[in-house]
Scaffold this motif. Structure first.
Motif, PDB file in Angstrom:
ATOM      1  N   MET A   1       0.851  -1.172   0.000  1.00  0.00           N
ATOM      2  CA  MET A   1       0.000   0.000   0.000  1.00  0.00           C
ATOM      3  C   MET A   1       0.896   1.234   0.000  1.00  0.00           C
ATOM      4  O   MET A   1       1.793   1.349   0.836  1.00  0.00           O
ATOM      5  N   THR A   2       0.669   2.170  -0.917  1.00  0.00           N
ATOM      6  CA  THR A   2       1.571   3.301  -1.069  1.00  0.00           C
ATOM      7  C   THR A   2       0.809   4.568  -1.447  1.00  0.00           C
ATOM      8  O   THR A   2      -0.327   4.507  -1.924  1.00  0.00           O
ATOM      9  N   ASN A   3       1.459   5.709  -1.231  1.00  0.00           N
ATOM     10  CA  ASN A   3       0.875   6.989  -1.648  1.00  0.00           C
ATOM     11  C   ASN A   3       1.447   7.424  -2.998  1.00  0.00           C
ATOM     12  O   ASN A   3       1.169   8.522  -3.469  1.00  0.00           O
ATOM     13  N   GLY A   4       2.290   6.599  -3.584  1.00  0.00           N
ATOM     14  CA  GLY A   4       2.888   6.903  -4.882  1.00  0.00           C
ATOM     15  C   GLY A   4       4.053   7.854  -4.812  1.00  0.00           C
ATOM     16  O   GLY A   4       4.619   8.233  -5.830  1.00  0.00           O
ATOM     17  N   GLU A   5       4.439   8.252  -3.597  1.00  0.00           N
ATOM     18  CA  GLU A   5       5.539   9.201  -3.434  1.00  0.00           C
ATOM     19  C   GLU A   5       6.640   8.630  -2.538  1.00  0.00           C
ATOM     20  O   GLU A   5       7.377   9.374  -1.886  1.00  0.00           O
ATOM     21  N   ILE A  19       0.973   2.100  10.213  1.00  0.00           N
ATOM     22  CA  ILE A  19       1.618   3.417  10.176  1.00  0.00           C
ATOM     23  C   ILE A  19       2.395   3.584   8.867  1.00  0.00           C
ATOM     24  O   ILE A  19       2.772   2.595   8.229  1.00  0.00           O
ATOM     25  N   PRO A  20       2.665   4.833   8.445  1.00  0.00           N
ATOM     26  CA  PRO A  20       3.465   5.074   7.236  1.00  0.00           C
ATOM     27  C   PRO A  20       4.938   4.748   7.483  1.00  0.00           C
ATOM     28  O   PRO A  20       5.433   4.865   8.607  1.00  0.00           O
ATOM     29  N   ILE A  21       5.644   4.347   6.420  1.00  0.00           N
ATOM     30  CA  ILE A  21       7.075   4.071   6.515  1.00  0.00           C
ATOM     31  C   ILE A  21       7.710   4.340   5.154  1.00  0.00           C
ATOM     32  O   ILE A  21       7.084   4.138   4.119  1.00  0.00           O
ATOM     33  N   ARG A  22       8.967   4.793   5.160  1.00  0.00           N
ATOM     34  CA  ARG A  22       9.644   5.131   3.905  1.00  0.00           C
ATOM     35  C   ARG A  22      10.543   3.982   3.455  1.00  0.00           C
ATOM     36  O   ARG A  22      11.741   4.139   3.227  1.00  0.00           O
ATOM     37  N   SER A  23       9.984   2.811   3.338  1.00  0.00           N
ATOM     38  CA  SER A  23      10.755   1.651   2.888  1.00  0.00           C
ATOM     39  C   SER A  23       9.827   0.649   2.234  1.00  0.00           C
ATOM     40  O   SER A  23       8.908   0.132   2.873  1.00  0.00           O
ATOM     41  N   SER A  24      10.085   0.359   0.975  1.00  0.00           N
ATOM     42  CA  SER A  24       9.247  -0.602   0.270  1.00  0.00           C
ATOM     43  C   SER A  24       9.442  -2.017   0.815  1.00  0.00           C
ATOM     44  O   SER A  24       8.515  -2.815   0.851  1.00  0.00           O
ATOM     45  N   ASN A  25      10.671  -2.313   1.243  1.00  0.00           N
ATOM     46  CA  ASN A  25      10.948  -3.645   1.771  1.00  0.00           C
ATOM     47  C   ASN A  25      10.222  -3.894   3.088  1.00  0.00           C
ATOM     48  O   ASN A  25       9.852  -5.028   3.401  1.00  0.00           O
ATOM     49  N   ALA A  26      10.056  -2.823   3.881  1.00  0.00           N
ATOM     50  CA  ALA A  26       9.396  -2.975   5.176  1.00  0.00           C
ATOM     51  C   ALA A  26       7.879  -2.835   5.076  1.00  0.00           C
ATOM     52  O   ALA A  26       7.171  -3.021   6.070  1.00  0.00           O
ATOM     53  N   ALA A  27       7.373  -2.497   3.885  1.00  0.00           N
ATOM     54  CA  ALA A  27       5.927  -2.332   3.717  1.00  0.00           C
ATOM     55  C   ALA A  27       5.199  -3.648   3.965  1.00  0.00           C
ATOM     56  O   ALA A  27       5.705  -4.727   3.651  1.00  0.00           O
ATOM     57  N   LYS A  29       2.844  -6.608   3.309  1.00  0.00           N
ATOM     58  CA  LYS A  29       2.358  -7.278   2.099  1.00  0.00           C
ATOM     59  C   LYS A  29       1.029  -7.976   2.404  1.00  0.00           C
ATOM     60  O   LYS A  29       0.951  -8.772   3.342  1.00  0.00           O
ATOM     61  N   PHE A  30       0.005  -7.671   1.629  1.00  0.00           N
ATOM     62  CA  PHE A  30      -1.321  -8.276   1.813  1.00  0.00           C
ATOM     63  C   PHE A  30      -1.507  -9.434   0.836  1.00  0.00           C
ATOM     64  O   PHE A  30      -1.027  -9.372  -0.303  1.00  0.00           O
ATOM     65  N   PRO A  31      -2.200 -10.475   1.248  1.00  0.00           N
ATOM     66  CA  PRO A  31      -2.360 -11.646   0.374  1.00  0.00           C
ATOM     67  C   PRO A  31      -3.231 -11.376  -0.851  1.00  0.00           C
ATOM     68  O   PRO A  31      -3.072 -12.025  -1.878  1.00  0.00           O
ATOM     69  N   ASP A  32      -4.167 -10.403  -0.751  1.00  0.00           N
ATOM     70  CA  ASP A  32      -5.030 -10.108  -1.899  1.00  0.00           C
ATOM     71  C   ASP A  32      -5.580  -8.695  -1.767  1.00  0.00           C
ATOM     72  O   ASP A  32      -5.441  -8.034  -0.731  1.00  0.00           O
ATOM     73  N   LEU A  33      -6.232  -8.219  -2.825  1.00  0.00           N
ATOM     74  CA  LEU A  33      -6.767  -6.855  -2.873  1.00  0.00           C
ATOM     75  C   LEU A  33      -7.872  -6.659  -1.842  1.00  0.00           C
ATOM     76  O   LEU A  33      -7.978  -5.596  -1.228  1.00  0.00           O
ATOM     77  N   GLU A  55      -1.109  -1.357  -3.934  1.00  0.00           N
ATOM     78  CA  GLU A  55      -0.238  -1.451  -5.095  1.00  0.00           C
ATOM     79  C   GLU A  55       0.052  -2.925  -5.357  1.00  0.00           C
ATOM     80  O   GLU A  55       0.512  -3.648  -4.459  1.00  0.00           O
ATOM     81  N   TYR A  56      -0.190  -3.364  -6.584  1.00  0.00           N
ATOM     82  CA  TYR A  56      -0.070  -4.786  -6.918  1.00  0.00           C
ATOM     83  C   TYR A  56       1.356  -5.135  -7.324  1.00  0.00           C
ATOM     84  O   TYR A  56       1.987  -4.431  -8.108  1.00  0.00           O
ATOM     85  N   HIS A  57       1.860  -6.222  -6.751  1.00  0.00           N
ATOM     86  CA  HIS A  57       3.173  -6.735  -7.118  1.00  0.00           C
ATOM     87  C   HIS A  57       3.094  -8.249  -7.230  1.00  0.00           C
ATOM     88  O   HIS A  57       2.405  -8.906  -6.445  1.00  0.00           O
ATOM     89  N   LYS A  58       3.831  -8.802  -8.176  1.00  0.00           N
ATOM     90  CA  LYS A  58       3.977 -10.238  -8.220  1.00  0.00           C
ATOM     91  C   LYS A  58       4.936 -10.671  -7.109  1.00  0.00           C
ATOM     92  O   LYS A  58       5.972 -10.035  -6.902  1.00  0.00           O
TER      93      LYS A  58
END
Length: 205
Positions: A1-5, A19-27, A29-33, A55-58
């Protein structure tokens, strides 16, 4: 989940609050939408919610990215300095300490013999002389100075004797120095695949 910035959503340390965090690795991950939208609408405060979307990722892409970052970090990690050389220097200082005791003991023996002779001369000078008060004080100071110097020599000799009688001998320290040098220059000897190392000048272990 991201704000695109560059900001993402994750669970805090308690695991109860998003809570918000500035790290994609620490974001998180949800199993589905469906699960992601449920959290967005019900578990994130209104002031934050409006700026974020799932935000969808494989899964394979995420794993590959994490592994690549880890591999890169390991590949280019700075190798820690070799401290063995420093320990070798300290061992050599110990060798110098033990090696210098014999020479210094000889020097002190000569100095002690010399000051003893001076003391005998002053004592005989006092024994056979006649002095006024000032001359007597001068004789006293001469003798006191020589005796104090003699005491300094004797005290240092006692210290040297303690060092020489220490259970850690000069021979033991020399053996330790050789052992450390061997560890510092250790070479790997192949167990089976000797052909893999043919032509190598060094095989550090």
């Amino acid at each position: 989940m991201t704000n695109g910035e560059g900001s993402y959503i994750t669970l805090d340390k308690s695991g109860n609050k998003y809570i918000p965090i500035r790290s994609s690795n620490a974001a998180h991950k949800f199993p589905d939408l469906k699960r992601a939208m449920n959290v967005l609408n019900n578990s994130i405060t209104t002031s934050i919610r409006s700026h974020y979307m799932p935000e969808y990722h494989k899964t394979e892409e995420i794993v590959e990215k994490i592994e690549t970052e880890r591999q890169s970090e390991i590949c280019f990690r700075e190798i820690e300095n070799n401290e063995i050389a420093d320990w070798q220097k300290r061992i050599m200082q110990l060798l110098d300490l033990f090696g210098g005791t014999d020479n210094r003991t000889s020097e002190l023996s000569e100095k002690l013999s010399d000051v003893d002779k001076k003391i005998v001369d002053v004592e005989h000078y006092i024994e056979f002389g006649k002095f006024n008060a000032y001359q007597g004080w001068i004789c006293f100071k001469m003798l006191q100075n020589l005796l104090q110097q003699r005491r300094q020599y004797k005290n240092e000799m006692q210290v040297l004797q303690k060092i020489k009688s220490c259970p850690i001998s000069k021979e033991a320290i020399k053996a330790l120095s050789d052992s450390v040098a061997e560890a510092q220059n250790k070479v790997y000897k192949p167990r089976k695949f000797t052909e893999l190392f043919s032509g190598w000048s060094e095989r550090r272990n």
